[in-house]
Design a protein around this motif. Structure first.
Motif, short mmCIF file in Angstrom:
data_model
loop_
_atom_site.label_atom_id
_atom_site.label_comp_id
_atom_site.label_asym_id
_atom_site.label_seq_id
_atom_site.Cartn_x
_atom_site.Cartn_y
_atom_site.Cartn_z
N ILE A 34 0.85 -1.20 0.00
CA ILE A 34 0.00 0.00 0.00
C ILE A 34 0.88 1.24 0.00
N ASN A 35 1.87 1.28 0.90
CA ASN A 35 2.76 2.44 0.98
C ASN A 35 3.52 2.67 -0.31
N LYS A 36 3.96 1.60 -0.95
CA LYS A 36 4.67 1.71 -2.22
C LYS A 36 3.77 2.31 -3.30
N LEU A 85 -8.77 13.46 -2.46
CA LEU A 85 -8.48 12.42 -1.48
C LEU A 85 -7.06 12.60 -0.97
N ASP A 86 -6.89 12.42 0.33
CA ASP A 86 -5.53 12.46 0.85
C ASP A 86 -4.97 11.04 0.92
N ARG A 87 -3.74 10.91 1.34
CA ARG A 87 -3.07 9.61 1.36
C ARG A 87 -3.82 8.59 2.22
N GLU A 92 -8.95 2.90 0.93
CA GLU A 92 -9.56 2.26 -0.24
C GLU A 92 -8.75 1.03 -0.66
N LEU A 93 -7.43 1.12 -0.57
CA LEU A 93 -6.58 -0.01 -0.93
C LEU A 93 -6.72 -1.15 0.08
#
Length: 134
Positions: free
Chosen positions: A15-17, A27-29, A35-36
């Motif tokens: 997800i972070n990648k 949308l923010d991070r 969502e992921l």
């Protein structure tokens, strides 16, 4: 496949990648990451190892499709916006009464800048909207 917190934690680096190269207007991070995470759960529910596909491949496709859908929805929302659009406190679009008369004048740059700053958008989002309007 067992769906639990460990499943999400296992894929958190992925997800972070994916977040490193992802930008979605509005949308923010954290929103995109959530969502992921939902995509991970749905992929785990829909995964069928009898199809001969690795879960990682299946999950990657699901996550990419999730990001594409988010971008598509954001672009559709942006395209449907006009200069008569105002932004609410939650950065959602709300439409004011539009003038159908072609003799109406568009707002000047100062008014547009005030609208953008009241929308609480970051610089990148503001620049994108300015370029899109031009």
């Amino acid at each position: 496949m067992e769906i639990n917190d460990d499943l999400i934690k296992q894929w958190e680096p992925k997800i972070n990648k994916m977040l490193q190269n992802t930008f979605v207007i509005g949308l923010d991070r954290d929103d995109i990451a959530q969502e992921l995470r939902i995509a991970i759960v749905k992929a785990a529910q829909g995964y069928n190892e009898d199809k001969g596909v690795l879960f990682h491949t299946y999950l990657h496709t699901a996550m990419v499709n999730t990001i594409r859908t988010l971008i598509y929805k954001a672009e559709r929302q942006l395209k449907s916006a006009s200069l008569d659009t105002t932004f609410g406190e939650d950065n959602s679009f709300s439409y004011t009464e539009t003038l159908e008369d072609e003799t109406s004048t568009l707002m000047d740059d100062t008014e547009f800048d005030m609208l953008l700053s009241s929308a609480k958008l970051n610089e990148t989002e503001q620049d994108f909207l300015r370029l899109r309007i031009e």
